[in-house]
Write a protein that holds these residues in place. Structure first.
Motif, PDB file in Angstrom:
ATOM      1  N   HIS A   1       0.790  -1.163  -0.027  1.00 59.58           N
ATOM      2  CA  HIS A   1      -0.060   0.165   0.038  1.00 59.58           C
ATOM      3  C   HIS A   1       0.813   1.364  -0.094  1.00 59.58           C
ATOM      4  N   PRO A   2       0.733   2.072  -1.110  1.00 59.48           N
ATOM      5  CA  PRO A   2       1.608   3.301  -1.230  1.00 59.48           C
ATOM      6  C   PRO A   2       1.668   4.256  -0.070  1.00 59.48           C
ATOM      7  N   VAL A   3       0.624   4.352   0.583  1.00 56.36           N
ATOM      8  CA  VAL A   3       0.130   5.710   1.302  1.00 56.36           C
ATOM      9  C   VAL A   3       0.873   5.388   3.035  1.00 56.36           C
ATOM     10  N   ARG A   4       1.801   6.052   3.184  1.00 60.35           N
ATOM     11  CA  ARG A   4       2.408   5.610   4.560  1.00 60.35           C
ATOM     12  C   ARG A   4       1.375   6.643   5.650  1.00 60.35           C
ATOM     13  N   GLY A   5       1.492   6.150   6.804  1.00 59.75           N
ATOM     14  CA  GLY A   5       0.828   6.660   7.870  1.00 59.75           C
ATOM     15  C   GLY A   5      -0.509   6.508   7.878  1.00 59.75           C
ATOM     16  N   VAL A   6      -1.483   7.340   8.644  1.00 61.74           N
ATOM     17  CA  VAL A   6      -2.822   7.182   8.643  1.00 61.74           C
ATOM     18  C   VAL A   6      -3.631   7.357   7.222  1.00 61.74           C
ATOM     19  N   SER A   7      -3.367   8.499   6.848  1.00 60.74           N
ATOM     20  CA  SER A   7      -3.947   9.264   5.633  1.00 60.74           C
ATOM     21  C   SER A   7      -3.017  10.034   4.790  1.00 60.74           C
ATOM     22  N   ALA A   8      -3.262   9.977   3.300  1.00 65.90           N
ATOM     23  CA  ALA A   8      -2.404  10.595   2.396  1.00 65.90           C
ATOM     24  C   ALA A   8      -2.687  12.344   2.685  1.00 65.90           C
ATOM     25  N   ARG A   9      -3.558  12.822   3.252  1.00 74.39           N
ATOM     26  CA  ARG A   9      -3.757  14.069   3.243  1.00 74.39           C
ATOM     27  C   ARG A   9      -4.694  14.350   4.602  1.00 74.39           C
TER      28      ARG A   9
ATOM     29  N   VAL B   1      -1.403  22.143   4.539  1.00 78.86           N
ATOM     30  CA  VAL B   1       0.078  22.037   3.632  1.00 78.86           C
ATOM     31  C   VAL B   1       1.391  22.454   4.670  1.00 78.86           C
ATOM     32  N   CYS B   2       2.298  21.949   4.296  1.00 77.10           N
ATOM     33  CA  CYS B   2       3.626  21.981   5.004  1.00 77.10           C
ATOM     34  C   CYS B   2       4.034  23.541   5.425  1.00 77.10           C
ATOM     35  N   GLU B   3       4.385  23.727   6.570  1.00 80.51           N
ATOM     36  CA  GLU B   3       4.637  25.003   6.773  1.00 80.51           C
ATOM     37  C   GLU B   3       6.103  25.728   6.112  1.00 80.51           C
ATOM     38  N   ARG B   4       6.806  24.561   5.552  1.00 78.72           N
ATOM     39  CA  ARG B   4       8.282  25.193   5.074  1.00 78.72           C
ATOM     40  C   ARG B   4       7.983  25.213   3.443  1.00 78.72           C
ATOM     41  N   CYS B   5       7.477  24.010   2.979  1.00 84.42           N
ATOM     42  CA  CYS B   5       7.360  23.998   1.333  1.00 84.42           C
ATOM     43  C   CYS B   5       6.172  24.170   0.977  1.00 84.42           C
ATOM     44  N   GLU B   6       5.106  24.058   1.584  1.00 87.16           N
ATOM     45  CA  GLU B   6       3.547  24.259   1.225  1.00 87.16           C
ATOM     46  C   GLU B   6       3.200  22.985   0.388  1.00 87.16           C
ATOM     47  N   PHE B   7       3.916  21.997   0.648  1.00 83.47           N
ATOM     48  CA  PHE B   7       3.456  20.587  -0.022  1.00 83.47           C
ATOM     49  C   PHE B   7       2.145  20.100   0.886  1.00 83.47           C
ATOM     50  N   PRO B   8       1.088  19.429   0.198  1.00 85.35           N
ATOM     51  CA  PRO B   8       0.156  18.892   1.395  1.00 85.35           C
ATOM     52  C   PRO B   8       0.693  17.724   2.195  1.00 85.35           C
ATOM     53  N   VAL B   9       0.289  17.821   3.379  1.00 87.15           N
ATOM     54  CA  VAL B   9       1.153  17.042   4.757  1.00 87.15           C
ATOM     55  C   VAL B   9       0.065  15.833   4.812  1.00 87.15           C
ATOM     56  N   SER B  10       0.765  14.780   5.179  1.00 85.42           N
ATOM     57  CA  SER B  10      -0.005  13.621   5.356  1.00 85.42           C
ATOM     58  C   SER B  10      -0.206  13.288   6.946  1.00 85.42           C
ATOM     59  N   GLN B  11      -1.300  12.308   7.119  1.00 81.38           N
ATOM     60  CA  GLN B  11      -1.514  12.348   8.618  1.00 81.38           C
ATOM     61  C   GLN B  11      -0.667  11.061   9.184  1.00 81.38           C
ATOM     62  N   GLU B  12       0.295  11.420  10.041  1.00 76.84           N
ATOM     63  CA  GLU B  12       0.593  10.160  11.032  1.00 76.84           C
ATOM     64  C   GLU B  12      -0.285   9.763  12.223  1.00 76.84           C
ATOM     65  N   ILE B  13       0.116   9.083  12.896  1.00 80.01           N
ATOM     66  CA  ILE B  13      -0.875   8.614  14.015  1.00 80.01           C
ATOM     67  C   ILE B  13      -1.107  10.036  14.858  1.00 80.01           C
ATOM     68  N   ASN B  14      -0.110  10.606  15.289  1.00 79.33           N
ATOM     69  CA  ASN B  14      -0.323  11.827  16.202  1.00 79.33           C
ATOM     70  C   ASN B  14       0.441  12.943  15.642  1.00 79.33           C
ATOM     71  N   ALA B  15       0.611  13.017  14.536  1.00 78.67           N
ATOM     72  CA  ALA B  15       1.441  14.269  14.014  1.00 78.67           C
ATOM     73  C   ALA B  15       0.854  14.380  12.503  1.00 78.67           C
TER      74      ALA B  15
END
Length: 567
Positions: free
Chosen positions: A301-309, A320-334
């Motif tokens: 399954h290509p998507v890491r973490g809890v969800s892709a976005r 989006v990311c605070e540094r590069c504005e790329f959409p961020v993914s959801q880890e368990i608690n981050a």
């Protein structure tokens, strides 16, 4: 008085890369020697690239301090350095540092590196079992053998199969890195397995075995100098008397060679919203097949973490990311950025409409694992993402491999090359599954189904290749043309000025300029970056391209052989 021109092993700007030193009475040196020289109030290793009877800097020239471990590289290594400097528009010192890294201060004596004379040649074998063919060639080659493979995981896998081989890897400490290549180079025979980080050793080997040449990870695309291990091997076959043998599964798009049939139990499952199962992203019929399989089971399954976005279900807003504005993914608690590595606190609500449901996104592998543990706990499964070390690890015999969404196998790449990379990735995975007597199921959209059903056969790949070539020709992209990519930092006006400067010489060679195209997701602390394409007829000689772009390197990064067109 004799003088030597040396390249210090450190990073310098392009054009400032060679310095003259005097040779005191007594020692003798030659091209290819590693020596100690005084440089900026300290002593540093340097590579001798030329012997001189006079120097324009004779009155200022300091003395060479001494030999470095008695190492003398073949003269062809120095010629490779010159060629690579021209090809990448990087300084010789920067390339020498990329090759040798930080050398030990008190090395043991190694002595000159000698190799027996061989007749240079290059050939390629396209086979459904490229790994096994390469392993057998390594066992039977004799002499000094260098294996170039695109990934760390495949290097380790090959090392497990080839007796008495050693590994040279980027993550090794500098001391171990030095010990590994010098131990191999000082012996008359042996097998050294490396990624592109060790491709500079090709002139030292009698035989170079190139593993999976269709994989673009042989090219260093992000850093400088941007060199391609495949081109280094080809240069050595032509100019250094090296025998180069390539073992791959999929011939390049420009080649007319037939792709081998890959014969295995193979199925494309078209994703259907009505075919859901208790496990997210896995179709009901595919789940039944996994349940009934009697051997090992692998789900990719290509998507890491809890969800892709983090995506708002009400209005579609994405965090989006605070540094590069790329959409961020959801880890368990981050929240995590897959592009620049940033991690931070997850958003609690939508910044656009204030909604609290941010779950409209492709579920990540952690959600799949959780659902599997709840509904199918009695059926063991190995889970893998597309992280290379994980994805390329050895498969168990008779395993069933299920890919939840095959379109992700092409990676994060622009549309013009997406199908090309997808076909190569699918064929590579199919060949690995065939080698262990397994079964492969790819879940895919209806759009990709026909392509994926046929690309594993000789006739199917030929039909795809003909269509793709015609498409590229109609849009004016390789392999129908020569493409040079320039990366220009600054604002749009800076990019436009660069284009105005480059236009006369490009047009004189029959080329055209396209762009500028903005590079997305640049970190905020860095300048904006723009991509400019210079497109030439296929007949334009490489030397002419180097002459055109050499004066233009001051304000741009030039890539004469790009693998990613729009990054």
């Amino acid at each position: 008085m004799i003088y030597v021109r040396v390249v210090p092993v450190l990073r310098t700007p392009a054009g400032i890369d060679a310095f003259d030193y005097a040779v005191p009475d007594g020692p003798t040196y030659a091209v290819g020697d590693l020596v100690w020289v005084p440089f900026r109030r300290r002593k540093t290793p340097a590579l001798v690239i030329e012997m001189l009877v006079a120097s324009p800097y004779a009155d200022k020239a300091q003395d060479v301090t001494g030999a470095y471990a008695g190492i003398r590289l073949p003269e062809s290594s120095v010629r490779l350095l010159h060629w690579l400097c021209e090809w990448t528009f990087a300084s010789k010192s920067t390339i020498a540092l990329a090759w040798l890294r930080t050398l030990p201060k008190r090395p043991a004596d190694i002595g000159p590196i000698r190799r027996r004379e061989t007749k240079g040649r290059m050939d390629a074998m396209w086979t459904a079992d490229a790994d096994r063919s390469l392993i057998e060639a390594a066992k039977n080659a004799g002499g000094r053998v260098l294996i170039l493979t695109p990934w760390l995981a495949s290097a380790k896998r090959l090392a497990d199969e080839i007796p008495d081989s050693s590994l040279l890897l980027a993550e090794q400490a500098d001391g171990m890195f030095f010990d590994r290549w010098t131990d191999w180079a000082s012996r008359p025979s042996g097998v050294l397995i490396t990624t592109r980080v060790g491709s500079w050793l090709c002139p030292i080997a009698e035989t170079v075995l190139l593993h999976l040449p269709e994989q673009d990870d042989h090219k260093q695309d992000e850093l400088n100098p941007r060199y391609d291990a495949r081109r280094i091997a080809a240069w050595c076959a032509q100019h250094a008397g090296t025998e180069v043998r390539a073992f791959g599964v999929t011939p390049p798009l420009a080649s007319d060679e037939p792709a081998p049939d890959i014969e295995l139990p193979y199925e494309i499952a078209i994703r259907n919203p009505k075919g859901y199962s208790p496990i997210p992203m896995i179709q009901a019929d595919v789940l039944n097949t996994i349940r009934s399989h009697e051997g090992p089971r692998v789900i990719v399954h290509p998507v890491r973490g809890v969800s892709a976005r983090f995506t708002c279900r009400d209005c579609g807003w994405q965090a989006v990311c605070e540094r590069c504005e790329f959409p961020v993914s959801q880890e368990i608690n981050a929240a995590a950025c897959r592009r620049c590595g940033w991690t931070g606190s997850p958003p609690l609500s939508c910044l656009s409409c204030g909604g609290f449901d941010l779950g409209k996104s492709i579920p990540g592998i952690e959600r799949l694992k959780s659902a599997w543990a709840k509904h199918e706990r009695d059926i063991p499964v190995e889970w893998r993402t597309l992280v290379v070390d994980e994805y390329e690890a050895t498969l168990s015999q008779h395993a069933i491999v299920v890919v939840t969404d095959a379109s992700f196998l092409s990676g994060a790449v622009e549309d013009i090359r997406r199908d090309e990379r997808l076909v190569a990735a699918v064929r590579h995975l199919a060949s690995r599954v065939q080698a262990v007597g397994g079964r492969l199921i790819l879940q895919a959209s209806e759009h990709h189904a026909t392509l994926l059903e046929t690309c594993v056969t000789t006739d199917g790949y030929r039909a795809y290749r003909d269509r793709e070539r015609a498409l590229r020709e109609s849009f004016g992209y390789p392999p129908s043309v020569r493409l040079v990519k320039a990366l220009v930092d600054g604002n749009a006006s800076d990019a436009s000025r660069w284009i105005e400067t480059a236009a006369p010489s490009v047009k004189t060679a029959g080329g055209e300029l396209r762009g500028p195209y903005a590079v997305a997701y640049r970190p905020r602390r860095r300048k904006a970056r723009w991509v400019v394409h210079a497109v030439f007829p296929k007949t334009v000689e490489h030397r002419r391209l180097m002459a055109i772009f050499q004066p233009l390197t001051k304000n741009a990064i030039i890539d004469l052989d790009p693998i990613a067109f729009f990054r």
